[in-house]
Motif scaffolding. Structure first.
Motif, PDB file in Angstrom:
ATOM      1  N   THR A  43     -24.711   4.597  17.044  1.00  0.00           N
ATOM      2  CA  THR A  43     -23.824   3.439  16.919  1.00  0.00           C
ATOM      3  C   THR A  43     -22.760   3.443  18.010  1.00  0.00           C
ATOM      4  OG1 THR A  43     -24.125   3.491  14.546  1.00  0.00           O
ATOM      5  CG2 THR A  43     -22.262   2.236  15.363  1.00  0.00           C
TER       6      THR A  43
ATOM      7  N   THR B  95     -29.711   0.073  11.400  1.00  0.00           N
ATOM      8  CA  THR B  95     -28.565   0.775  10.847  1.00  0.00           C
ATOM      9  C   THR B  95     -27.398   0.765  11.825  1.00  0.00           C
ATOM     10  OG1 THR B  95     -29.896   2.210   9.459  1.00  0.00           O
ATOM     11  CG2 THR B  95     -27.772   3.055  10.143  1.00  0.00           C
ATOM     12  N   ASP B  96     -27.728   0.963  13.096  1.00  0.00           N
ATOM     13  CA  ASP B  96     -26.667   1.036  14.101  1.00  0.00           C
ATOM     14  C   ASP B  96     -25.845  -0.237  14.129  1.00  0.00           C
ATOM     15  OD1 ASP B  96     -27.997   3.313  14.612  1.00  0.00           O
ATOM     16  OD2 ASP B  96     -28.959   2.597  16.433  1.00  0.00           O
TER      17      ASP B  96
ATOM     18  N   PRO C 164     -29.682  10.262  -1.150  1.00  0.00           N
ATOM     19  CA  PRO C 164     -29.557  11.706  -0.996  1.00  0.00           C
ATOM     20  C   PRO C 164     -28.539  12.319  -1.933  1.00  0.00           C
ATOM     21  CG  PRO C 164     -28.526  10.571   0.838  1.00  0.00           C
ATOM     22  CD  PRO C 164     -29.243   9.540   0.049  1.00  0.00           C
ATOM     23  N   THR C 165     -27.556  11.568  -2.318  1.00  0.00           N
ATOM     24  CA  THR C 165     -26.500  12.194  -3.107  1.00  0.00           C
ATOM     25  C   THR C 165     -26.223  11.440  -4.401  1.00  0.00           C
ATOM     26  OG1 THR C 165     -25.133  11.060  -1.503  1.00  0.00           O
ATOM     27  CG2 THR C 165     -25.221  13.451  -1.376  1.00  0.00           C
TER      28      THR C 165
ATOM     29  N   GLY D 181     -34.073   7.250  -3.970  1.00  0.00           N
ATOM     30  CA  GLY D 181     -34.056   8.421  -3.085  1.00  0.00           C
ATOM     31  C   GLY D 181     -32.740   8.586  -2.361  1.00  0.00           C
TER      32      GLY D 181
ATOM     33  N   ASP E  26     -17.616  16.505   7.306  1.00  0.00           N
ATOM     34  CA  ASP E  26     -16.724  15.891   8.294  1.00  0.00           C
ATOM     35  C   ASP E  26     -16.414  16.853   9.424  1.00  0.00           C
ATOM     36  OD1 ASP E  26     -16.767  13.995   6.408  1.00  0.00           O
ATOM     37  OD2 ASP E  26     -14.760  14.413   5.639  1.00  0.00           O
TER      38      ASP E  26
ATOM     39  N   HIS F 256     -27.077   8.573  13.220  1.00  0.00           N
ATOM     40  CA  HIS F 256     -26.732   7.158  13.302  1.00  0.00           C
ATOM     41  C   HIS F 256     -25.374   6.920  13.942  1.00  0.00           C
ATOM     42  CE1 HIS F 256     -30.265   5.811  11.280  1.00  0.00           C
ATOM     43  NE2 HIS F 256     -30.085   6.707  10.340  1.00  0.00           N
ATOM     44  N   ALA F 257     -24.433   7.838  13.713  1.00  0.00           N
ATOM     45  CA  ALA F 257     -23.101   7.618  14.284  1.00  0.00           C
ATOM     46  C   ALA F 257     -23.165   7.698  15.804  1.00  0.00           C
ATOM     47  CB  ALA F 257     -22.112   8.644  13.734  1.00  0.00           C
TER      48      ALA F 257
ATOM     49  N   VAL G 139     -24.681   6.541   4.012  1.00  0.00           N
ATOM     50  CA  VAL G 139     -24.322   7.933   4.291  1.00  0.00           C
ATOM     51  C   VAL G 139     -23.518   8.000   5.590  1.00  0.00           C
ATOM     52  CG1 VAL G 139     -25.235  10.235   4.718  1.00  0.00           C
ATOM     53  CG2 VAL G 139     -26.396   8.732   3.119  1.00  0.00           C
ATOM     54  N   THR G 140     -24.009   7.262   6.599  1.00  0.00           N
ATOM     55  CA  THR G 140     -23.340   7.328   7.899  1.00  0.00           C
ATOM     56  C   THR G 140     -21.913   6.818   7.819  1.00  0.00           C
ATOM     57  OG1 THR G 140     -25.464   6.952   8.951  1.00  0.00           O
ATOM     58  CG2 THR G 140     -23.514   6.660  10.304  1.00  0.00           C
TER      59      THR G 140
ATOM     60  N   HIS H 127     -19.461   9.198   5.933  1.00  0.00           N
ATOM     61  CA  HIS H 127     -19.048  10.405   6.640  1.00  0.00           C
ATOM     62  C   HIS H 127     -18.446  10.116   8.006  1.00  0.00           C
ATOM     63  CE1 HIS H 127     -20.460  13.115   3.623  1.00  0.00           C
ATOM     64  NE2 HIS H 127     -21.608  12.464   3.569  1.00  0.00           N
ATOM     65  N   ALA H 128     -18.959   9.083   8.677  1.00  0.00           N
ATOM     66  CA  ALA H 128     -18.421   8.793  10.010  1.00  0.00           C
ATOM     67  C   ALA H 128     -16.972   8.334   9.897  1.00  0.00           C
ATOM     68  CB  ALA H 128     -19.268   7.739  10.703  1.00  0.00           C
TER      69      ALA H 128
ATOM     70  N   ILE I  33     -22.253   0.570  20.776  1.00  0.00           N
ATOM     71  CA  ILE I  33     -21.012  -0.162  21.024  1.00  0.00           C
ATOM     72  C   ILE I  33     -20.582  -0.005  22.481  1.00  0.00           C
ATOM     73  CG2 ILE I  33     -18.551  -0.292  20.455  1.00  0.00           C
ATOM     74  CD1 ILE I  33     -19.214   0.438  17.615  1.00  0.00           C
TER      75      ILE I  33
ATOM     76  N   MET J 121     -17.427  -1.180  11.542  1.00  0.00           N
ATOM     77  CA  MET J 121     -16.319  -0.578  12.290  1.00  0.00           C
ATOM     78  C   MET J 121     -15.527  -1.638  13.048  1.00  0.00           C
ATOM     79  SD  MET J 121     -18.177   2.638  14.026  1.00  0.00           S
ATOM     80  CE  MET J 121     -17.222   4.097  14.144  1.00  0.00           C
TER      81      MET J 121
ATOM     82  N   VAL K 231     -23.498  -0.462  11.026  1.00  0.00           N
ATOM     83  CA  VAL K 231     -22.352   0.438  11.121  1.00  0.00           C
ATOM     84  C   VAL K 231     -21.375  -0.075  12.176  1.00  0.00           C
ATOM     85  CG1 VAL K 231     -21.643   2.795  11.611  1.00  0.00           C
ATOM     86  CG2 VAL K 231     -23.745   2.383  10.375  1.00  0.00           C
ATOM     87  N   ALA K 232     -21.932  -0.496  13.314  1.00  0.00           N
ATOM     88  CA  ALA K 232     -21.068  -1.013  14.380  1.00  0.00           C
ATOM     89  C   ALA K 232     -20.282  -2.222  13.890  1.00  0.00           C
ATOM     90  CB  ALA K 232     -21.919  -1.393  15.591  1.00  0.00           C
TER      91      ALA K 232
ATOM     92  N   VAL L 292     -27.971  12.879   8.908  1.00  0.00           N
ATOM     93  CA  VAL L 292     -28.075  11.418   8.887  1.00  0.00           C
ATOM     94  C   VAL L 292     -26.888  10.816   9.623  1.00  0.00           C
ATOM     95  CG1 VAL L 292     -28.216   9.400   7.413  1.00  0.00           C
ATOM     96  CG2 VAL L 292     -29.291  11.516   6.699  1.00  0.00           C
ATOM     97  N   THR L 293     -25.698  11.360   9.335  1.00  0.00           N
ATOM     98  CA  THR L 293     -24.494  10.793   9.948  1.00  0.00           C
ATOM     99  C   THR L 293     -24.520  10.918  11.456  1.00  0.00           C
ATOM    100  OG1 THR L 293     -23.273  11.406   7.987  1.00  0.00           O
ATOM    101  CG2 THR L 293     -21.988  10.836   9.918  1.00  0.00           C
TER     102      THR L 293
ATOM    103  N   SER M 218     -29.238   4.813   4.909  1.00  0.00           N
ATOM    104  CA  SER M 218     -28.704   5.644   6.001  1.00  0.00           C
ATOM    105  C   SER M 218     -27.347   5.139   6.436  1.00  0.00           C
ATOM    106  CB  SER M 218     -29.619   5.656   7.221  1.00  0.00           C
ATOM    107  OG  SER M 218     -30.901   5.286   6.909  1.00  0.00           O
TER     108      SER M 218
ATOM    109  N   ALA N 271     -14.869   9.069   7.534  1.00  0.00           N
ATOM    110  CA  ALA N 271     -14.064  10.236   7.161  1.00  0.00           C
ATOM    111  C   ALA N 271     -13.847  11.140   8.368  1.00  0.00           C
ATOM    112  CB  ALA N 271     -14.746  11.004   6.036  1.00  0.00           C
ATOM    113  N   THR N 272     -14.891  11.299   9.186  1.00  0.00           N
ATOM    114  CA  THR N 272     -14.765  12.175  10.357  1.00  0.00           C
ATOM    115  C   THR N 272     -13.770  11.617  11.356  1.00  0.00           C
ATOM    116  OG1 THR N 272     -17.062  12.839  10.091  1.00  0.00           O
ATOM    117  CG2 THR N 272     -16.036  13.281  12.207  1.00  0.00           C
TER     118      THR N 272
ATOM    119  N   GLY O 236     -35.251  16.647  -0.295  1.00  0.00           N
ATOM    120  CA  GLY O 236     -34.684  15.329  -0.561  1.00  0.00           C
ATOM    121  C   GLY O 236     -34.145  14.662   0.671  1.00  0.00           C
TER     122      GLY O 236
ATOM    123  N   ILE P  83     -22.972  -8.628  18.849  1.00  0.00           N
ATOM    124  CA  ILE P  83     -23.850  -7.929  17.911  1.00  0.00           C
ATOM    125  C   ILE P  83     -24.605  -8.945  17.062  1.00  0.00           C
ATOM    126  CG2 ILE P  83     -23.904  -6.382  15.936  1.00  0.00           C
ATOM    127  CD1 ILE P  83     -21.556  -4.912  17.132  1.00  0.00           C
TER     128      ILE P  83
END
Lengths: 547, 547
Positions: B310, A252-253, A536-537, A534, B253, B306-307, A302-303, A306-307, B314, A260, A256-257, B302-303, A299, A309-310, B534, B39
């Motif tokens: 990640t 997953t890492d 989550p959302t 499954g 967030d 993994h965030a 989800v990551t 939200h990541a 990096i 980004m 996501v990396a 989860v975020t 995962s 957005a954060t 869940g 990567i």
């Protein structure tokens, strides 16, 4: 151009035993404490409909600037100096990328023509009016030493709307039409005003001929299309790499990396090619949410959701905090050496020009759109036009960055007036953000949402694929309705007829077919990678729900 | 101290029409492309047990440096200049925080005494031996102009093990005992060697008396405890804020942003107070994963998991790429003006000293531990000692950063020898990372894992709470076994007896009781916030599974 220097006194302490210079650490500690405070205060004020995170951050920044000013006994209000580099390289890209990643794609493309019209012609109209107004009015106030280039630059600077603040005051769920039009306009507008600004800076005013506007148009079109294509290519490349190499099954890492870094790379590449990085990363975000996002693990979805957005959230607060703290910079106010009266006069003039400049294109262009649209249900009501005008009046960090670029290093003798331009711009930004930022939400409630009938333009959504297919059948197409087969190719005559009567629907239908047949098998996307149960959302968790 | 300057020629282009300087953009574009390449190559080589991401990044960096050197016709190999600020302010904190966040807390605290012994006494032994060796050997090679301070600095520089590379070659799941000891040692070691280094730089060598080592010990203990407490307080504060204000019900967030910012703030605060930021953020990560992580929404969990991983991933690749590209810096090699023979001799000497210095504390301390531990099952086997020695031999970015700090700005006349020290350090770092990095994994397989019996120290895990309670009962405690009641307070006599026979178990048991009764009701944590069903990955998804 003032530089952001997180290590301002580094050379002075090189031989000390500390690894890091104390002033850097103090600056970062104070800044991050303020960020923390903004998030907590923003949360506590969440129920308050007049406040939002931008205004909170702006006010916290102003207070912090005032405290620093008092502590340093009037010598400095700055902990970090505002810098275009920090803003354009590190803060703006995540915000715009996240906006593209989370935008409701269907709404956005449905309103694409209006968005382009507003973003291109609107900005040009606004630019012309504000420049003309500045030329006519500033001299009467007493600002005499500016050149024609400076006046035109003021026009370009004040035409740049603030897409970041728009994101905060407009809700994508409550008013999707307004959100997509005003925010989309903001993205295109950024590109337009930066082109205009660059042109103003580079044009030789002693040698103007008639071809100049044609040249500008050509530059803009080149910029717009190449930037968009670069963003799309970067997004598709990331989808292809992740789908082909099957990163998801491993890490997953890494996924996501990669998302980004590739998004950021597209922005950098665009800037390197002197294109509009903002447009590029916006479209990269759209393509990534359509293809790449579906190719990664649960995962990772989800990551990333939200990541991104954060990070965007932090960058937004950072910008407003920054602008707030920068506003009290005592050196600029001293340099302008204008009386309070002149300052107020210049700022009010600028603000009036902004109001008029925006009104001058929103109402005409909206009514022009209404003339073209035949059905009443798709017309833009007057009160929607009013909100479109109002919500785009905020000016933000782009305006400040451009203003610094133009006026902080001009080496002519008119430094008083240059400093005055900068301080007036800051006043306009602060005033518009605080006033419009706090009033817009209640205003929208009062004007639009209380009129209980569903928002007209929002209600006419694009129908589902099934509806479309039935529509095509109703239009006389003998069609195999078997679910498993791809829908038959639409013969030319019917396509054309449909294109005339329901242009958006047809384009959408053709795009869906093209997407399903050619794009998704290669680049992945919803339904083209094994579904992992499954979630989550569920489907609502997608960056952009797609029916 | 060389500075990282992402905007090297900014002042030269201030008046151009570009917003961003081209050289910055080129540097960032190239750098992020290389990150991307690392990567992808790292993923493709994942099955290869000899390679890992660090080595890939290091080699890619070396190649890129060579290409830049060729393109610039031998004038420069650097796109970004190595800077301690960039490294200590932005790259190291996320790596160490993530390590604390994902560390298996039980293993870590079980081995806490060994970790502290290795990290403190081990580093001091290694420092003394390497300094002594440098004083005795360097003069014979022909390095004559270094002062006593320089020799001691070499000792401190070469005693700093590389915790980042350890993370890459040791697996937390396969060899939890070794991972926790070697990595934990690395974290404590960072603090120790930075204290030693600072002391060496500040001590006045003309005025040495007997109290100096006592002073050093006092400084270290102060640093260790205050840093740890600061980290714990910051973690608890974040847990408390998020639990009390119930961020989770409002915005994922905001929670994620708050966790990130508060962790970073703890690091900055530690640096501001001249403490060890590394220790602080490490313990902040541990506390956050124990309390804060359980107080947030499912998506936030989860975020964050993994965030953080990640960002750390990096940053790790960034560091190795950076070190690789920096190694070919032509100016340093020219400045050293040493013959190849001298370079090789100095590097080999350094390397031999590193080998001997580590052997000199690993074997004695491990055997000392074995003497204290009475049961055979908890003793450290010789082959585990060998791996403990081997896996800590890598030197990394901390070594390079310290070396720059000591030698790149010394203003005495010995610039040749100073440059030689820097280049030799770089050779040691490259060699140790590539050689040990690639051989460690296969070596562990050959030495430990093929001997099919379960790894002895790993097998003696702390028993579950139930086992503990039964143990207490067996020791003659009349206990109410009803599940819903908290376990009865253990009378003093029995506690003491247990503490003597099973010290780790007892401490764990008492901690659990204290945690459940006083900490969790206030700060939240597993079981003290409503369970959200869940969960996408269940209990295995926790940063650290807790039995």
């Amino acid at each position: 151009m003032s530089t952001f220097d997180p290590m301002p006194h580094l050379s002075a302490v090189q031989n000390s035993t500390d690894f890091l210079s104390t002033s850097t650490i103090i600056a970062l500690t104070v800044f991050f404490s303020l960020l923390c405070a903004c998030i907590i205060i923003g949360h506590l004020l969440e129920e308050n409909r007049w406040a939002n995170e931008s205004i909170t951050a702006l006010l916290v920044g102003l207070c912090a600037g005032a405290v620093v000013l008092l502590v340093s006994k009037g010598t400095s209000s700055q902990i970090l100096v505002f810098s275009e580099d920090l803003f354009f390289l590190y803060l703006l890209p995540p915000i715009i990328f996240n906006a593209g990643f989370q935008v409701k794609k269907k709404q956005f493309f449905k309103n694409f023509t209006i968005i382009l019209m507003f973003g291109i012609f609107g900005t040009v109209i606004s630019f012309c009016l504000i420049s003309l107004g500045a030329i006519l009015l500033f001299k009467r106030i007493g600002v005499t030493s500016l050149s024609t280039q400076d006046y035109l630059a003021v026009g370009a600077i004040l035409s740049a709307t603030d897409s970041v603040c728009t994101l905060q005051v407009l809700s994508q769920d409550e008013t999707p039409f307004l959100y997509s039009v005003v925010f989309g306009e903001g993205v295109v507008n950024d590109a337009t005003s930066i082109v205009l600004f660059n042109s103003v800076q580079s044009i030789d005013f002693s040698n103007i001929d008639a071809t100049i506007s044609l040249k500008l148009l050509g530059t803009f079109l080149y910029l717009f299309f190449t930037s968009t294509i670069l963003g799309i290519v970067a997004g598709l490349l990331s989808a292809f790499i992740i789908k082909t190499l099957y990163f998801g099954r491993h890490s997953t890492d890494r996924e996501v990396a990669l998302m980004m870094i590739m998004a950021y790379l597209s922005y950098m590449l665009a800037e390197l090619l002197s294109l509009s990085g903002i447009l590029t990363i916006f479209f990269c975000g759209i393509v990534m949410s359509h293809y790449t996002w579906h190719n990664v693990t649960e995962s990772s979805r989800v990551t990333t959701k939200h990541a991104f957005a954060t990070i965007s959230f932090i960058a937004e607060i950072f910008i407003f905090l920054y602008v707030g703290m920068d506003a009290l910079d005592i050196d600029k106010w001293k340099a302008s050496s204008a009386s309070a009266g002149t300052s107020v006069a210049v700022s009010s003039t600028m603000f009036a020009l902004v109001l008029v400049g925006r009104a001058a294109f929103v109402y005409p262009l909206a009514n022009f759109t209404n003339c073209i649209r035949k059905r009443d249900s798709t017309k833009i009501e007057f009160r929607q036009q009013f909100i479109m005008w109002w919500a785009g009046l905020m000016r933000g960090a782009v305006t400040i960055a451009l203003s610094y670029n133009q006026f902080s290093n001009s080496e002519d003798l008119s430094t008083h007036d240059s400093a005055l331009m900068i301080t007036s711009t800051i006043i306009v930004v602060l005033f518009s953000t605080v006033v419009f930022g706090s009033i817009t939400k209640p205003l929208i409630e009062a004007v639009l949402l209380r009129h209980a009938k569903p928002n007209i333009s929002d209600a006419t959504d694009i129908p589902s694929l099934e509806d479309l297919r039935i529509l095509f059948i109703e239009n006389g197409e003998p069609s195999d309705l078997a679910e498993n087969q791809p829908p038959p190719a639409v013969p030319k005559r019917s396509s054309l007829r449909l294109l005339m009567t329901h242009p958006t629907w047809t384009v959408h239908y053709l795009w869906r077919k093209f997407d399903d047949r050619f794009m998704r098998p290669v680049f992945g996307g919803r339904g083209f990678v094994p579904f992992v149960p499954g979630s989550p959302t569920g489907a609502a968790d997608e960056p952009s729900a797609r029916h």
